[in-house]
Design a protein around this motif. Sequence first.
Motif: not given
Length: 263
Positions: A48-54, A117-119, A148-149
């Motif tokens: 998560x700390x690197x971003x782009x992580x669900x 969908x990439x978010x 999302x949103x």
Amino acid sequence: MKRILWSFMLVLLCMACADDKKENEENLEKELAFSTKTIEKRLDDCEPEKGECTFISLIFPVAENQGKVSENINREIENFLVNTIDYQDDITSEKPEQLAENFLKNYQETALKFPDYELPWEVTINGKVAYKTEKLISIKFNSDIFTGGAHGYRSTRYLNFKAENGKLLKAEDLFTSEFKDFVEKDFRIKQEIPQDENINSTGLFFEDDEFHLPLNIGITEETVILHYNAYEIAPYSAGNFILSYSRNEIKEFLKLKNDEPKA
């Protein structure tokens, strides 16, 4: 004879002291206590700390030692987690562990249905016991959710319990009916809403055009906090509305008397 009598009395005294000690130890063991539980799940072991992580992170208190009382409190905490994360009406009995698994599963199903969908989705809920006495327990949750949103949703939620039975308390359990009128008058002054005009005349959207206390009421040793989250009474852009009162200031409206924490 006197020596025998004194010896007998000494034995009885020792037995009484031992019984008192045992009873005190049992009461101490049975005293309502809280531990902290952490559940964290990440999709494909992302960071998560690197971003782009669900991911989903749940940190919340768990009541212990008091049987039915603990069960009541823990059930309400679990209900809060489910209702905050999963909005489906038919979900009523998920445990936090299953809730976390289903969150990742729902994301994967969405990503499969919409290939572009990439978010990433993110949930962080951090809860702690903010106040605890023999009469009252107040638990505070801070939540950050994005599924999302245009933007995510950040909120604060308080759950207040009667310590004696673990019952979830509502505003009417905490305050007299006059408290609502007191707060409305103060709210109108602070928000510059004329006392003789509709509560929604400046763009708010209280249900049925009638002022109401917030669902979220925080209680500490010295302060009572009334917290309207974004969207509750105004557009998201207006943010939160928070009113804070010292206990001494509103003591005439408090139903719980002599509610002080243990020394």
